[in-house]
Design a protein around this motif. Structure first.
Motif, short mmCIF file in Angstrom:
data_model
loop_
_atom_site.label_atom_id
_atom_site.label_comp_id
_atom_site.label_asym_id
_atom_site.label_seq_id
_atom_site.Cartn_x
_atom_site.Cartn_y
_atom_site.Cartn_z
N SER A 120 1.24 -1.10 -0.16
CA SER A 120 -0.20 0.57 0.11
C SER A 120 0.52 1.10 0.19
O SER A 120 0.10 2.37 -0.98
N SER A 218 -5.09 4.81 0.31
CA SER A 218 -6.01 4.83 -1.15
C SER A 218 -6.72 6.30 -1.82
O SER A 218 -6.74 6.55 -2.56
N PHE A 259 -6.45 -2.16 -4.21
CA PHE A 259 -7.32 -1.70 -3.28
C PHE A 259 -9.07 -1.82 -3.15
O PHE A 259 -9.17 -2.29 -2.09
#
Length: 319
Positions: A120, A218, A259
């Motif tokens: 991430s 995100s 995601f």
């Protein structure tokens, strides 16, 4: 007093478990051996693809550029994620061995969430990497030097490890029900936590905090692309606009692949009242299998530099 001590010991032994039970795909237990074939193939392709990416970037001096350094960090995260889930997945689908020790389960949970956090973070860094590539391509290499990339990667990796480091300790202090059947093919924090019979509010809120931190990545990626798109639309030439957008297409694909399943799974675990066990298992398996498999393919297809170098390596070996 002695009777009270014996009663306490018996009650404790009822909830102190040494193993958890993982699950395959409910209703398809009889064909697990056949399901193992595509799963093994996907793991093999993921490991081979990411190792090839690392090898090509390491051996080709023309690829010693910021974007490819970030890509190599992403490949390392993908390899870590694959190797974290591989043992339990193979044991379940190949040998129908569902048991996993409590210590191994907690360790697996730490590595899966740790490498997920690293991936991430890498996707977040790569989204901001696109900004100077679009805005100021001539100064791109001078802005993102090798030392800056290394420091940036190390800082975000350490952040990801420190973020999930408390999770094994908070799980280890809990006492669990006699029912120790998990709902996934691998150990995940929110899944193990829900089997606890002692107070697990700390685990719930900290697990939610970790999930929100990853989801915030995100959000920051989306914000970075708002600025990227604004910059692209300010370019006069239509051809230059397409060229600038093409710079980030592979990264956008990688972001969506990573995601979408992880946010869906975290949302279901924390907020859904009625959950489909099959849907949750398939989403979790997709989250563990698809990003490591697809990232090398996406970047190889969209990045002609890597594609050409891979083909060169293959052609040299075939001679």
């Amino acid at each position: 007093m002695r009777d009270l001590f014996v009663m306490f010991s018996l009650n404790t032994s009822e909830v102190e478990i040494s193993t958890f039970l993982l699950v395959g795909i409910p209703g398809f237990e009889s064909v697990h051996i056949w399901i193992s074939i595509p799963i093994c193939f996907m793991y093999l392709l993921a490991i081979l693809g990411n190792c090839t990416t690392l090898f090509v970037i390491r051996t080709e001096s023309s690829l010693h550029e910021p974007m490819y350094y970030f890509l190599s960090m992403l490949a390392l995260s993908d390899l870590g994620l694959s190797f974290s889930s591989l043992p339990s997945m193979l044991r379940i689908f190949l040998f129908n061995a569902m048991e996993i020790s409590a210590d191994a389960c907690i360790a697996q949970e730490f590595f899966i969430h740790g490498f997920t956090g690293m991936e991430s973070s890498m996707l977040l860094i790569m989204s901001f990497d696109c900004f100077p590539a679009i805005c100021n391509p001539l100064r791109y290499n001078s802005i993102l030097t090798s030392s800056r990339i290394l420091h940036c990667g190390l800082i975000f990796d350490i952040k990801s490890i420190l973020l999930v480091l408390p999770l094994p300790f908070t799980l280890n202090r809990l006492r669990y029900r006699n029912k120790h059947l998990l709902s996934h093919s691998c150990c995940l924090h929110q899944d193990v936590m829900k089997l606890a019979c002692s107070d697990n509010r700390v685990n719930f809120y900290y697990g939610l905090f970790v999930a929100l931190c990853m989801m915030s990545d995100s959000v920051f990626i989306a914000v970075s692309y708002v600025f990227n798109l604004k910059t692209v639309l300010g370019i006069a030439s239509h051809g230059e606009q397409l060229k600038a957008l093409n710079t980030c297409v592979s990264h956008i694909c990688a972001v969506l692949i990573f995601f979408v399943p992880i946010i869906t799974l975290a949302t279901i675990h924390h907020f859904a009242k009625h959950k489909s066990p099959l849907a949750m298992i398939l989403i979790a398996d997709a989250f563990l299998l698809v990003p490591p498999l697809m990232n090398p393919i996406v970047y190889c297809v969209k990045s002609w530099q890597i594609r050409v170098k891979v083909l060169e390596k293959l052609s040299l070996k075939s001679k």
